[in-house]
Design a protein around this motif. Structure first.
Motif, PDB file in Angstrom:
ATOM      1  N   GLN A  46       0.885  -1.177  -0.028  1.00 32.99           N
ATOM      2  CA  GLN A  46       0.054   0.072   0.096  1.00 32.99           C
ATOM      3  C   GLN A  46       0.824   1.375  -0.016  1.00 32.99           C
ATOM      4  N   THR A  47       1.760   1.276   0.786  1.00 29.25           N
ATOM      5  CA  THR A  47       2.755   2.571   0.958  1.00 29.25           C
ATOM      6  C   THR A  47       3.249   2.383  -0.502  1.00 29.25           C
ATOM      7  N   GLU A  50       1.159   4.087  -3.006  1.00 35.59           N
ATOM      8  CA  GLU A  50       0.854   5.659  -2.828  1.00 35.59           C
ATOM      9  C   GLU A  50       2.069   6.290  -3.179  1.00 35.59           C
ATOM     10  N   GLN A  53       2.099   7.036  -7.263  1.00 35.95           N
ATOM     11  CA  GLN A  53       1.448   7.961  -8.033  1.00 35.95           C
ATOM     12  C   GLN A  53       2.564   9.069  -8.575  1.00 35.95           C
TER      13      GLN A  53
END
Length: 91
Positions: A46-47, A50, A53
């Protein structure tokens, strides 16, 4: 995007991945420790997503980063044996 006068980021990022692990010490590894390891690997993904992007990595580069993160989370009781990124798309 403009939503009733407020600016909101538009677009999305999709990731499909899988990873494998091996229990190295089944006599002392608890279910809680295993679950914590799994959550840590998913949080690392997840990190990375993020951060993705702004980075714009290829699927292979993202897979290498996730593989490195998973191996860093491994310990003497549970090992990270690999991962595969099947789909990464930035809209």
């Amino acid at each position: 995007a403009d939503v009733f006068g407020d600016a909101y980021p538009a677009g999305g990022l999709w990731l499909e991945y899988s990873f494998t692990y091996r229990i190295l010490d089944q006599d002392s590894l608890t279910v809680g420790e295993r679950d914590a390891f799994l959550q840590q690997v998913m949080q690392a993904a997840q990190t990375l997503l993020e951060e993705e992007q702004e980075q714009g990595h290829t699927e292979q580069e993202f897979q290498a980063l996730l593989d490195m993160a998973g191996k860093e989370l491994a310990n003497e009781k549970i090992g990270f044996t690999g991962c595969e990124v099947n789909y990464l798309e930035k809209e």
